[in-house]
Design a protein around this motif. Structure first.
Motif, short mmCIF file in Angstrom:
data_model
loop_
_atom_site.label_atom_id
_atom_site.label_comp_id
_atom_site.label_asym_id
_atom_site.label_seq_id
_atom_site.Cartn_x
_atom_site.Cartn_y
_atom_site.Cartn_z
N GLY A 207 0.80 -1.22 0.00
CA GLY A 207 0.00 0.00 0.00
C GLY A 207 0.84 1.27 0.00
O GLY A 207 0.34 2.34 0.35
N TYR A 208 2.09 1.17 -0.39
CA TYR A 208 2.99 2.33 -0.43
C TYR A 208 2.34 3.46 -1.24
O TYR A 208 1.78 3.23 -2.31
CB TYR A 208 4.33 1.93 -1.06
N ARG A 209 2.43 4.67 -0.70
CA ARG A 209 1.97 5.86 -1.40
C ARG A 209 3.15 6.79 -1.60
O ARG A 209 3.79 7.20 -0.63
CB ARG A 209 0.88 6.56 -0.59
N ALA A 210 3.45 7.10 -2.84
CA ALA A 210 4.59 7.97 -3.16
C ALA A 210 4.36 9.38 -2.63
O ALA A 210 3.23 9.87 -2.63
CB ALA A 210 4.80 8.01 -4.67
N PRO A 211 5.44 10.04 -2.20
CA PRO A 211 5.32 11.44 -1.79
C PRO A 211 4.76 12.29 -2.94
O PRO A 211 5.00 11.98 -4.11
CB PRO A 211 6.76 11.85 -1.47
N THR A 212 4.06 13.35 -2.60
CA THR A 212 3.47 14.23 -3.61
C THR A 212 4.16 15.59 -3.62
O THR A 212 3.52 16.60 -3.85
CB THR A 212 1.95 14.40 -3.35
N TRP A 213 5.45 15.61 -3.38
CA TRP A 213 6.22 16.85 -3.31
C TRP A 213 6.04 17.67 -4.58
O TRP A 213 6.04 17.11 -5.67
CB TRP A 213 7.70 16.50 -3.12
N PRO A 214 5.90 18.99 -4.49
CA PRO A 214 5.99 19.83 -3.30
C PRO A 214 4.69 19.89 -2.48
O PRO A 214 4.69 20.40 -1.37
CB PRO A 214 6.34 21.21 -3.83
N ASP A 215 3.59 19.38 -3.03
CA ASP A 215 2.35 19.29 -2.27
C ASP A 215 2.59 18.31 -1.11
O ASP A 215 3.28 17.32 -1.26
CB ASP A 215 1.26 18.76 -3.21
N GLN A 216 2.04 18.59 0.04
CA GLN A 216 2.27 17.74 1.21
C GLN A 216 1.11 16.80 1.52
O GLN A 216 0.99 16.31 2.64
CB GLN A 216 2.59 18.62 2.42
N THR A 217 0.26 16.50 0.53
CA THR A 217 -0.82 15.54 0.75
C THR A 217 -0.24 14.23 1.26
O THR A 217 -0.73 13.64 2.22
CB THR A 217 -1.61 15.30 -0.56
#
Length: 122
Positions: free
Chosen positions: A58-68
Motif C-alpha cells: 500500500g505504499y503511497r509515493a510522496p506528492t512533493w511539493p504538495d504535502q498531501t
C-alpha cells in the motif's frame, strides 16, 4: 557532551525494493548487498554506509511539493555537472518535478518510487 553517533544506514520504503535498489545502484555505483530479495534490498558503500529499500504494501509515493503525502525523507547528492547528472538520472527513470525551488543552483528530482532528492554542484 553529545554522544558520538555514526550514520550507518538509510532505508527507504517503496513498492519494489529490487527495482529501487537497481536505480540507486546505477545512479551511485554502490555495490548490491548479496542478501537482497523482493522484500528488502540493499546497497553498500566502501566506508560501510548501507542504503536499504524495504517493501511496504500500500505504499503511497510522496506528492512533493504538495504535502498531501509528505516526502518523509530527502536525499542530497553532490555532482560535478548538474546538467549531465540530471540527464543521466532521467534516462535511468528519475522524474523532474515542475517546481524547482533553487533555480540553477540545484535540481530536485524524484526516484522511481517518488522520493524527492537533490543534485547540487560540488
Amino acid at each position: 557532551m553529545p554522544m558520538e553517533m555514526n550514520l550507518v544506514a538509510i532505508t527507504l520504503d517503496c513498492p519494489d525494493p529490487l527495482a529501487l535498489a537497481a536505480f540507486y545502484q546505477q545512479a551511485t555505483g554502490l555495490v548490491p548487498h548479496p542478501r537482497s530479495d523482493a522484500d528488502f534490498a540493499g546497497l553498500n558503500r566502501e566506508d560501510g554506509l548501507f542504503m536499504g529499500f524495504q517493501r511496504v504494501d500500500g505504499y503511497r509515493a510522496p506528492t512533493w511539493p504538495d504535502q498531501t503525502v509528505p516526502q518523509q525523507l530527502h536525499l542530497c547528492f553532490q555532482v560535478d555537472d548538474l546538467d549531465e547528472a540530471e540527464a543521466r538520472l532521467l534516462k535511468l527513470g528519475a522524474r523532474k518535478p515542475d517546481h524547482q525551488p533553487n533555480g540553477d543552483q540545484s535540481r530536485v528530482l524524484t526516484d522511481p518510487a517518488g522520493h524527492p532528492f537533490c543534485l547540487t554542484s560540488r
